[in-house]
Design an enzyme around this catalytic site. Structure first.
Site, PDB file in Angstrom:
ATOM      1  N   PHE A 123      56.150  32.481  46.868  1.00  0.00           N
ATOM      2  CA  PHE A 123      56.107  33.121  48.179  1.00  0.00           C
ATOM      3  C   PHE A 123      55.396  32.181  49.147  1.00  0.00           C
ATOM      4  O   PHE A 123      54.199  31.929  49.008  1.00  0.00           O
ATOM      5  CB  PHE A 123      55.353  34.450  48.070  1.00  0.00           C
ATOM      6  CG  PHE A 123      55.424  35.317  49.292  1.00  0.00           C
ATOM      7  CD1 PHE A 123      56.639  35.805  49.740  1.00  0.00           C
ATOM      8  CD2 PHE A 123      54.269  35.670  49.977  1.00  0.00           C
ATOM      9  CE1 PHE A 123      56.707  36.628  50.852  1.00  0.00           C
ATOM     10  CE2 PHE A 123      54.326  36.498  51.095  1.00  0.00           C
ATOM     11  CZ  PHE A 123      55.546  36.974  51.535  1.00  0.00           C
ATOM     12  N   THR A 126      51.131  30.927  53.361  1.00  0.00           N
ATOM     13  CA  THR A 126      50.005  30.194  53.942  1.00  0.00           C
ATOM     14  C   THR A 126      50.445  28.852  54.525  1.00  0.00           C
ATOM     15  O   THR A 126      51.270  28.146  53.944  1.00  0.00           O
ATOM     16  CB  THR A 126      48.929  29.964  52.874  1.00  0.00           C
ATOM     17  OG1 THR A 126      48.563  31.217  52.310  1.00  0.00           O
ATOM     18  CG2 THR A 126      47.697  29.308  53.475  1.00  0.00           C
ATOM     19  N   SER A 132      43.712  32.855  56.681  1.00  0.00           N
ATOM     20  CA  SER A 132      43.576  34.298  56.843  1.00  0.00           C
ATOM     21  C   SER A 132      44.375  34.813  58.034  1.00  0.00           C
ATOM     22  O   SER A 132      44.802  35.968  58.053  1.00  0.00           O
ATOM     23  CB  SER A 132      42.099  34.673  57.025  1.00  0.00           C
ATOM     24  OG  SER A 132      41.357  34.343  55.865  1.00  0.00           O
ATOM     25  N   ILE A 159      50.832  26.941  47.602  1.00  0.00           N
ATOM     26  CA  ILE A 159      51.867  27.858  47.128  1.00  0.00           C
ATOM     27  C   ILE A 159      51.985  27.766  45.600  1.00  0.00           C
ATOM     28  O   ILE A 159      52.348  26.720  45.050  1.00  0.00           O
ATOM     29  CB  ILE A 159      53.223  27.571  47.790  1.00  0.00           C
ATOM     30  CG1 ILE A 159      53.060  27.496  49.313  1.00  0.00           C
ATOM     31  CG2 ILE A 159      54.227  28.644  47.397  1.00  0.00           C
ATOM     32  CD1 ILE A 159      52.443  28.725  49.945  1.00  0.00           C
ATOM     33  N   ARG A 273      24.110  31.743  18.328  1.00  0.00           N
ATOM     34  CA  ARG A 273      23.164  30.724  18.786  1.00  0.00           C
ATOM     35  C   ARG A 273      21.728  31.145  18.448  1.00  0.00           C
ATOM     36  O   ARG A 273      21.281  32.233  18.840  1.00  0.00           O
ATOM     37  CB  ARG A 273      23.313  30.514  20.291  1.00  0.00           C
ATOM     38  CG  ARG A 273      22.241  29.647  20.937  1.00  0.00           C
ATOM     39  CD  ARG A 273      22.286  28.220  20.462  1.00  0.00           C
ATOM     40  NE  ARG A 273      21.461  27.361  21.319  1.00  0.00           N
ATOM     41  CZ  ARG A 273      21.036  26.168  20.961  1.00  0.00           C
ATOM     42  NH1 ARG A 273      21.345  25.683  19.767  1.00  0.00           N
ATOM     43  NH2 ARG A 273      20.318  25.449  21.800  1.00  0.00           N
ATOM     44  N   GLU A 368      44.840  35.486  48.216  1.00  0.00           N
ATOM     45  CA  GLU A 368      45.422  36.805  48.532  1.00  0.00           C
ATOM     46  C   GLU A 368      44.463  37.670  49.353  1.00  0.00           C
ATOM     47  O   GLU A 368      44.328  38.871  49.145  1.00  0.00           O
ATOM     48  CB  GLU A 368      45.874  37.523  47.252  1.00  0.00           C
ATOM     49  CG  GLU A 368      47.019  36.798  46.572  1.00  0.00           C
ATOM     50  CD  GLU A 368      47.921  37.698  45.756  1.00  0.00           C
ATOM     51  OE1 GLU A 368      48.109  38.863  46.131  1.00  0.00           O
ATOM     52  OE2 GLU A 368      48.433  37.224  44.734  1.00  0.00           O
ATOM     53  N   SER A 371      37.266  37.552  50.704  1.00  0.00           N
ATOM     54  CA  SER A 371      36.354  38.694  50.627  1.00  0.00           C
ATOM     55  C   SER A 371      36.033  39.236  52.019  1.00  0.00           C
ATOM     56  O   SER A 371      35.864  40.451  52.204  1.00  0.00           O
ATOM     57  CB  SER A 371      35.071  38.287  49.914  1.00  0.00           C
ATOM     58  OG  SER A 371      35.335  37.978  48.554  1.00  0.00           O
ATOM     59  N   GLU A 372      35.970  38.337  53.007  1.00  0.00           N
ATOM     60  CA  GLU A 372      35.721  38.781  54.376  1.00  0.00           C
ATOM     61  C   GLU A 372      36.875  39.631  54.900  1.00  0.00           C
ATOM     62  O   GLU A 372      36.663  40.658  55.572  1.00  0.00           O
ATOM     63  CB  GLU A 372      35.498  37.564  55.285  1.00  0.00           C
ATOM     64  CG  GLU A 372      34.202  36.813  55.024  1.00  0.00           C
ATOM     65  CD  GLU A 372      34.252  35.933  53.780  1.00  0.00           C
ATOM     66  OE1 GLU A 372      33.182  35.498  53.335  1.00  0.00           O
ATOM     67  OE2 GLU A 372      35.362  35.692  53.258  1.00  0.00           O
TER      68      GLU A 372
END
Length: 386
Positions: A123, A126, A132, A159, A273, A368, A371-372
């Site tokens: 797809f 970008t 964004s 991509i 360990r 995708e 976070s913002e």
């Protein structure tokens, strides 16, 4: 909501879990260090029907849904994220646009091969100057009425699955006109691999996901038939918003898998360990760190399953998808960092899976939808506009 998996989904989970541990785990580290795409592993995933999980049987799919896809992605990502993202992108970004918006002819032509894993789809959204801000698309497509072809010019970047030997098509967004107020009309167009003028660059040198395929694409007077328009003219922006909403549920499942994989590796290491005469897992500091990691992975699982259940039921899920994607990506980064700390110096060595997980986790807070962007979406769904 009943969070217990149905017998069918539990069988799927166990099947993918075994595949991940028996087939993926022993081999993927070598592919990862060589930055090499694992074709045989991907072919086996195709034979298992994983690429066809959420698609109807009439198109070669398995007749499942996004919940089933999430179950498979989580189990794969517990072992390796490169393999998991190849499946996620192949389904959510490669095949799903055709399933949701394609004509019957387009579905018949492409979906059976995509569902079987014979080919991969990608797809192209970008662009170098529009991350964004996906609405700032500069790639253009004009209709040559003399030949009834779209003529595409532009560049896409980052991509996934776009340059493998089995990539069959890339769906690209392009400006196909202007609205009365001057804003762009964006449409989606199918571009088969190998089309003249369609150039695939060499793979990126990446921090993580090194056994997956990520490329820059360029289009120089690329001509495809007018019938390659996907969905309605000028509806490309709305289409990719729908695709990204659904894809966030899948990415949340993948992030949950990575977070749980960090727990798995840390528990095993803490038991074997020894330091100062006993297993390091006997130390409360290690116990509490791993307990917090398990808490985060468990909560992320509840979040993605809630979003997936809403999606499958046809209920609004935009906010829940953003919540799940935001939280799972955050805890994936947290758990990868903490798992590396539990392993000490060995966690910094690439022979240990947690080193790979550490390198793979960060992109989950970016791809995708950053976070913002997720926080923006959640705030809007709460009625906070401005």
């Amino acid at each position: 909501m009943d969070h217990k998996l149905s017998p069918e989904l539990e069988e799927l989970r166990r099947t993918v879990e075994q595949f991940a541990h028996d087939v993926v785990a022993p081999k993927i580290g070598d592919f990862y260090e060589r930055h090499e795409f694992p074709y045989e592993i991907v072919r086996e995933m195709g034979r298992m029907g994983l690429f066809g999980l959420p698609f109807p049987e009439e198109y070669g799919g398995m007749g499942g849904d996004y919940f089933a896809l999430g179950v498979a992605l989580e189990e794969l990502a517990r072992v390796d994220s490169s393999v998991a993202i190849t499946l996620e992108a192949g389904v959510s970004l490669g095949a799903m646009p055709l399933h949701l918006f394609g004509t019957e002819e387009q579905k018949r032509e492409w979906l059976p091969r995509l569902c079987s894993g014979e080919i991969l789809g990608a797809f192209g959204l970008t662009e170098p100057d529009g991350g964004s801000d996906a609405g700032a698309t500069r790639t253009t497509a004009r209709l040559d009425e003399a030949t009834n072809e779209w003529v595409i010019n532009g560049t896409k970047c980052f991509i996934t699955n776009s340059g493998t030997d089995i990539t069959g098509l890339v769906t690209v967004t392009a400006v196909t006109g202007r609205k009365p107020d001057g804003r762009p009309l964006i449409s989606s167009i199918i571009v088969p691999s190998g089309t003249p003028g369609f150039t695939v660059a060499a793979p990126y040198s990446k921090v993580g996901w090194n056994a997956s395929d990520t490329r820059e694409l360029s289009f120089a007077d690329v001509r495809v038939p007018a019938a390659n328009l996907l969905g309605e003219l000028g509806r490309g922006y709305a289409q990719f918003l729908r695709i990204l909403d659904e894809g966030r549920v899948a990415i949340a499942a993948l992030g949950t898998g990575l977070a749980q994989g960090c727990v798995d590796e840390s528990v095993a290491y803490a038991k074997e360990r020894h330091a100062f005469g006993r297993p390091i897992g006997a130390n409360q500091a290690i116990q509490f760190k791993i307990a917090d990691m398990e808490m985060k992975a468990h909560t992320a699982r509840l979040a993605w399953r809630d979003a997936a259940s809403r999606l499958v039921a046809g209920e609004p899920f935009k906010k829940e998808a953003a919540l799940a994607k935001l939280y799972s990506s955050t805890v994936a980064v947290d758990n990868a960092r903490d798992a590396t700390q539990v392993h000490g110096g060995y966690g910094f060595m690439n022979e240990y899976p947690v080193a790979r997980m550490w390198r793979d986790a960060k992109i989950l807070e970016i791809g995708e939808g950053t976070s913002e962007v997720q926080r923006m979406l959640i705030a809007r769904e709460l009625g906070l506009v401005g």
